[in-house]
Enzyme design. Structure first.
Site: not given
Ligand SMILES: Cc1cc2nc3c(=O)[nH]c(=O)nc-3n(C[C@H](O)[C@H](O)[C@H](O)COP(=O)(O)O)c2cc1C
Length: 408
Positions: A138, A162, A188, A278, A302
């Site tokens: 990320s 981002y 994203t 995304k 997300h």
């Molecule tokens: C703790 C956490 C931090 C996340 N940080 C980012 C991020 O920095 N950038 C991003 O594009 N998605 C982020 N996401 C979303 C994930 O990339 C992904 O879309 C999502 O976790 C999918 O759902 P799931 O956790 O139920 O598998 C984050 C998700 C979680 C749980």
């Protein structure tokens, strides 16, 4: 009444049943080894990290309605099944940009990963490297692109971007990804503003955690997590190390409310490798991006951490596949908690799923070993389902297909 004939105990048979291996004295290791589902790992994780951290991972936006909808929708998918096909060899591999990966399961980008466990991103990426899977770092990672590349030189690394309010800032981040050998960019786009996560607001989450009176009690409850926090390098957005901005200021510039299709065009000029967008939640946007020639999209909300009550990714997947499936790769994420959930998405036409929480629970439960366990469980169920539905490869999984059952 029929009775069993008795004989003297067969000592040789009895001897053969004895398990001579001593049980491990490492309680954490033992608990991890016994986990049978990702939920089991989540229960262990809850015991290991402070509530504020666990809630940050598990929580989603506002009333968290979308998250349970996604979960229910995935679980309601019914698999079509074939029999009398030789499944002695089942191949779950998939090609990504000309190279093979062992499972259509990708480690989603997650910010602040070292908050969950002190090693963080390198621990997850090491598991990706060992299992021939793809890891996505990320923009808000707590390990820099260069540090990650040095830690896991052979892992397939993608970088999540981002587009920031100032394009010069974005270029500086892209440069790091390029110079550290990252293969693809995941842009994203579902964060024009930050989602409202009520658990974090109620818990007063700050990064790094603030020391308050309540912290003293928190330390007493989870001492190991706090010892690790205080005895390892500081928590920061590592890609921005050395920038003259506080974490709060940085977080505010990372999300751009002005983000538009023009930014995608701009990125296509700046980054010559593959671009995957995304956070797509409609057939219309998928069609526009296909026309622009991006290599892939991720149907995602997300993990329901941004818009609550948005479209459920798995429910729009079949329409998106029909509309643009021949023009770009379609990835999907949100609520994938088992190999069967992953199978459901592939059977409905996805190229691969991204998982976030599933590996974070493993990481919080037992560091790298916990992530390894999460992959073992996802793989076990995925391969088992392939065999039981009579599919020897992912092409057959998609041909055999699945039925999206109505959840309401
Ligand atoms: C703790 C956490 C931090 C996340 N940080 C980012 C991020 O920095 N950038 C991003 O594009 N998605 C982020 N996401 C979303 C994930 O990339 C992904 O879309 C999502 O976790 C999918 O759902 P799931 O956790 O139920 O598998 C984050 C998700 C979680 C749980």
């Amino acid at each position: 009444m029929i009775k069993s004939k008795r004989n003297f105990p067969n000592l040789r048979y009895f001897y053969g049943l004895i398990e001579w291996k001593l049980p491990t004295l490492n309680r954490r290791k033992l608990a991890t080894s016994k986990a049978q589902t990702i939920e089991d790992l989540a229960l262990l994780a809850k015991k290991r990290v402070p509530k504020v951290v666990y809630d940050f991972v598990e929580g989603s936006a506002l009333d968290e309605i979308g998250y349970s909808r996604s979960q229910l929708a995935l679980r309601s998918v019914e698999f079509n099944s074939r029999t009398l096909r030789d499944v002695s060899t089942v191949d779950s591999s998939e090609m990504f940009f000309g190279k093979k990966v062992d499972l259509p399961i990708i480690f989603a980008p997650t910010g602040y990963t070292r908050l969950m466990q002190h090693v963080g991103e390198p621990a997850v990426a090491a598991v990706a490297e060992r299992n021939n899977l793809i890891y996505c770092l990320s923009t808000m990672g707590t390990t820099s692109p260069a540090e990650l590349a040095a830690a896991v030189p052979d892992a397939r690394r993608w970088f999540q971007l981002y587009v920031m309010q100032n394009r010069t800032d974005s270029l500086a981040v892209i440069k790091q990804a390029r110079e550290s050998g990252f293969e693809a960019l995941i842009l994203t786009v579902d964060t024009p503003v930050s989602g409202l996560r009520l658990r974090d607001l109620r818990n007063g989450l700050t990064i790094p955690p603030r020391i308050r009176l309540s912290t003293v009690f928190a330390i007493a409850r989870k001492p190991m997590w706090w010892i690790n926090l205080f005895t390892t390098k500081k928590l920061e957005f590592a890609a921005f190390r050395g920038w003259d901005k506080s974490l709060v200021e940085l977080a505010a510039t990372i999300f751009s409310p002005a983000l538009s299709f023009d930014d995608v065009k701009w990125l296509q000029k700046e980054w010559k490798g593959p671009i995957i967008v995304k956070g797509i939640q409609s057939v219309e946007d998928a069609k526009l991006l296909a026309k622009m020639g991006v290599q892939g999209i991720v149907l995602s909300n997300h993990g329901n951490r941004q818009l609550d009550r948005g479209p459920v990714p798995i429910e729009i997947l079949p329409d998106v596949v029909k509309a643009v499936g021949k023009k770009l790769d379609i990835y999907i994420d949100g609520s994938v908690m088992s190999g069967q959930d992953a199978y459901a998405a592939i059977a409905l036409g996805a190229k691969a799923v991204l998982v976030g929480r599933a590996y974070l629970y493993g990481l919080m439960a037992d560091g790298e070993r916990g992530v390894e366990k999460a992959v073992e469980l996802l793989r076990r169920d995925f391969i088992n389902t392939m065999a039981l539905t009579g599919n020897r490869n992912l092409k057959e999984v998609r041909e055999t297909g699945a039925v999206l059952r109505k959840t309401s």
